[in-house]
Scaffold this active site. Structure first.
Site, short mmCIF file in Angstrom:
data_model
loop_
_atom_site.label_atom_id
_atom_site.label_comp_id
_atom_site.label_asym_id
_atom_site.label_seq_id
_atom_site.Cartn_x
_atom_site.Cartn_y
_atom_site.Cartn_z
N GLU A 65 0.88 -1.18 0.00
CA GLU A 65 0.00 0.00 0.00
C GLU A 65 0.91 1.21 0.00
O GLU A 65 1.73 1.36 0.91
CB GLU A 65 -0.90 0.01 1.24
CG GLU A 65 -2.02 -1.00 1.21
CD GLU A 65 -2.99 -0.82 0.06
OE1 GLU A 65 -3.06 0.28 -0.51
OE2 GLU A 65 -3.67 -1.80 -0.27
N CYS B 221 -2.24 9.12 3.19
CA CYS B 221 -2.10 8.63 1.81
C CYS B 221 -3.36 8.93 1.01
O CYS B 221 -3.32 9.01 -0.21
CB CYS B 221 -1.82 7.13 1.83
SG CYS B 221 -2.98 6.24 2.86
P1 NAD Z 1 8.67 4.74 3.94
O1 NAD Z 1 8.51 4.03 2.64
O2 NAD Z 1 9.81 5.64 4.11
O3 NAD Z 1 8.76 3.69 5.13
C1 NAD Z 1 7.76 2.71 5.34
C2 NAD Z 1 8.36 1.59 6.17
O4 NAD Z 1 9.35 0.91 5.38
C3 NAD Z 1 9.06 2.05 7.45
O5 NAD Z 1 8.80 1.14 8.49
C4 NAD Z 1 10.52 2.00 7.04
O6 NAD Z 1 11.40 1.85 8.14
C5 NAD Z 1 10.52 0.78 6.16
N1 NAD Z 1 11.69 0.67 5.27
C6 NAD Z 1 12.46 1.66 4.79
N2 NAD Z 1 13.45 1.16 4.04
C7 NAD Z 1 13.31 -0.18 4.04
C8 NAD Z 1 14.04 -1.25 3.45
N3 NAD Z 1 15.12 -1.05 2.71
N4 NAD Z 1 13.59 -2.50 3.64
C9 NAD Z 1 12.49 -2.73 4.38
N5 NAD Z 1 11.78 -1.76 4.99
C10 NAD Z 1 12.17 -0.50 4.81
O7 NAD Z 1 7.27 5.51 4.19
P2 NAD Z 1 6.91 6.49 5.40
O8 NAD Z 1 7.64 7.79 5.18
O9 NAD Z 1 7.02 5.81 6.70
O10 NAD Z 1 5.33 6.72 5.15
C11 NAD Z 1 4.81 7.65 4.24
C12 NAD Z 1 4.37 6.97 2.97
O11 NAD Z 1 3.43 5.94 3.29
C13 NAD Z 1 3.63 7.90 2.02
O12 NAD Z 1 4.05 7.65 0.71
C14 NAD Z 1 2.17 7.48 2.18
O13 NAD Z 1 1.34 7.77 1.09
C15 NAD Z 1 2.30 6.03 2.42
N6 NAD Z 1 1.11 5.48 3.05
C16 NAD Z 1 0.28 4.68 2.32
C17 NAD Z 1 -0.88 4.16 2.88
C18 NAD Z 1 -1.76 3.27 2.09
O14 NAD Z 1 -2.47 2.47 2.70
N7 NAD Z 1 -1.77 3.32 0.76
C19 NAD Z 1 -1.20 4.46 4.20
C20 NAD Z 1 -0.34 5.29 4.93
C21 NAD Z 1 0.82 5.78 4.34
#
Ligand code: NAD
Length: 480
Positions: free
Chosen positions: A249, A283
């Protein structure tokens, strides 16, 4: 200050390092000290989950119901306190924090009930005397990787179905918001979950997240976060050593269409809520407001009036409507896009200034760009802050075309009093969730959540559709 530890194999295990969780409304307030696991701890958690799996997979629906129901009851009873913790670590307002905590409780209640409703099919085979059966089984160890913007609801909407359908979990929450995830793990442990069934590993994505993605013992990964990280998760899940099932997501650039025949108050209130509440860090935020000619100026005036009246302040303060941005990195990103928009020729009609409040925090005046074009970067890239744009459209048809002209497809909305346009939009909007006269953000917990195009990949989350991801189907044939 004592460290909030990782939960591994039913025990609280301290990590080699810890990090401070700071309140974005008040940088001098340390919410707590939280473990920063290394890869070895992540592997121990995965091993514990793998060892616990046969037992939990064989647990009766009643055993799973009891744990999920008890967790839901405790979360609901403590929603004020958990909501306060959430607002303190993430920065959304206290009423928003409490509502999110309440929603997490409802999600556990919902999936407690779902444990009792796992059905299969039994069919006569096309071959004489043979019986065909289709049954659902848990997948195994699932890795759950969550973002910072819904610190309790998103972990809840992944953990609850994972456990309900018999899987074991390794949860890696976002580093910015370990507090809510820790509280959830604590509640589930005390709700009677056998050891190893749920493991919490706090730490960096590049360390703990990678360990989950690389482990052959993890059968599936449910990820919510940015598109860039999502793509990386997908690649890792496919390239092995063992291929994993995955669900992503990701981001949005959600359109909210306002037609000439809309009630301007309804439209402006929905836009205000959808675009700016939760500091625009959703999001599903309405980041592109696509407005037809006849109502354009009235809509912009009404919305700007409401924006000017918004109270931006400490998330925990009574009366605050918009809390701070989550951290310095996100604030820098918001400020960059404010500059990019002006450089691209958009008109900054209101907001965008850094604000000072009684406590030092990441306060930003919500901003509205007008006279924008859908080709501008501010209309193509996810900003993830309290910033929305207005795009003028000739008529409904061109508004729909602009709405769909994006790489994302999570949520969309329309403000109209025309049944014809509302029905047409519901059918033709290229998004996973469509709202009529409602904000693009704000959804129920018992129906599917997810999008299309670059916003989502794989089967839907939440509601009864969650079973698709958290189970695997087996077809068996028998000749009695
Ligand atoms: P992010 O992608 O930076 O991080 C998400 C998660 O992934 C965190 O726990 C992070 O530590 C982890 N992560 C980072 N690098 C990784 C790697 N190499 N391997 C595995 N895991 C890793 O996102 P964020 O800044 O925490 O959140 C914001 C984003 O989330 C926005 O783009 C938003 O739109 C999206 N979002 C989507 C939904 C949805 O349901 N579509 C809901 C909420 C947020």
């Amino acid at each position: 200050m004592a460290m909030h530890a990782n939960l591994i194999d039913g025990e609280w295990v301290e990590a080699p390092n810890a990090s401070e969780n700071r309140n974005p409304s008040n940088l001098s307030d340390v919410v707590g000290l939280y473990a920063q696991a290394d890869a070895k701890q992540a592997e121990q958690a995965i091993d514990a989950a793998a060892a616990a799996f046969p037992g939990w997979a064989a647990a009766t629906p009643q055993q799973r119901f009891d744990v999920l129901d008890a967790a839901g009851t405790e979360i609901l009873a403590r929603k004020e306190e958990l909501g306060r913790l959430l607002s303190r670590e993430e920065g959304k307002t206290l009423p928003e924090g409490i509502a999110e905590a309440g929603r997490a409780g409802q999600i556990f209640k919902f999936f407690a009930g779902e444990t009792l409703r796992v059905a299969g099919d039994r069919l006569d085979s096309v071959r004489p005397g043979v019986i065909a059966e289709v049954t659902r089984e848990p997948i195994g160890v699932v890795g759950l990787i969550t973002p910072w913007n819904f610190p309790i609801a998103i972990p809840a909407w992944k953990i609850a179905p994972a456990l309900a359908y018999g899987n074991c979990v390794v949860l890696k929450p976002a580093d910015l918001v370990p507090g809510c995830a820790w509280a959830l793990a604590d509640i589930l442990k005390r709700a009677g979950l056998p050891k190893g069934v749920l493991n919490l590993v706090l730490g960096r994505g590049s360390v703990v997240g990678e360990a989950i993605l690389q482990s052959p013992k993890v059968a599936a990964v449910s990820f919510t976060g940015s598109v860039a990280t999502g793509r990386h998760v997908a690649q890792r899940c496919i390239e092995g050593p063992a291929m994993k099932k995955f669900q992503l997501e990701m981001g949005g650039k959600n359109p909210f269409v306002v037609l000439d025949d809309a009630d301007v108050e309804v439209a402006a209130n929905a836009a205000l809520n959808g675009a700016f509440f939760s500091t625009g860090q959703r999001c599903t935020a309405s980041s592109r407001l696509i407005v037809t000619e006849g109502i354009h100026d009235r809509f912009v005036d009404t919305l700007t009036g409401k924006l000017k009246a918004l109270k931006v302040d400490n998330a925990l303060k009574e009366g605050t409507q918009i809390g701070p941005v989550v951290d310095q990195r996100q604030l820098d990103q918001d400020l960059d896009y404010l500059k990019i928009g002006q450089d691209e020729g958009a008109k900054l009609t209101w907001g965008g200034e850094r604000l000072n409040r009684e406590t030092e925090g990441f306060y930003l005046q919500p901003a509205l760009f007008t006279e924008t074009d859908n080709a501008m970067r501010i209309n193509r890239e996810e900003i993830f802050g309290p910033i929305a744009t207005v795009i003028r459209a000739k008529d409904y048809e061109s508004a729909l075309e602009i709405a769909n002209d994006t790489e994302f497809g999570l949520s969309s909305g329309i403000a109209t009093t025309s049944l014809k346009h509302a029905e047409h939009f519901k059918r033709n909007s290229d998004a996973g969730m469509v709202m009529v006269n409602l904000p693009t953000a704000g959804v129920d917990y018992h129906v599917p959540f997810g999008g299309r195009k670059n916003s989502s990949y794989g089967s839907r989350e939440q509601g009864r559709y969650a079973i698709e991801f958290y189970t695997t189907v087996k077809t068996s044939y028998a000749q009695p």
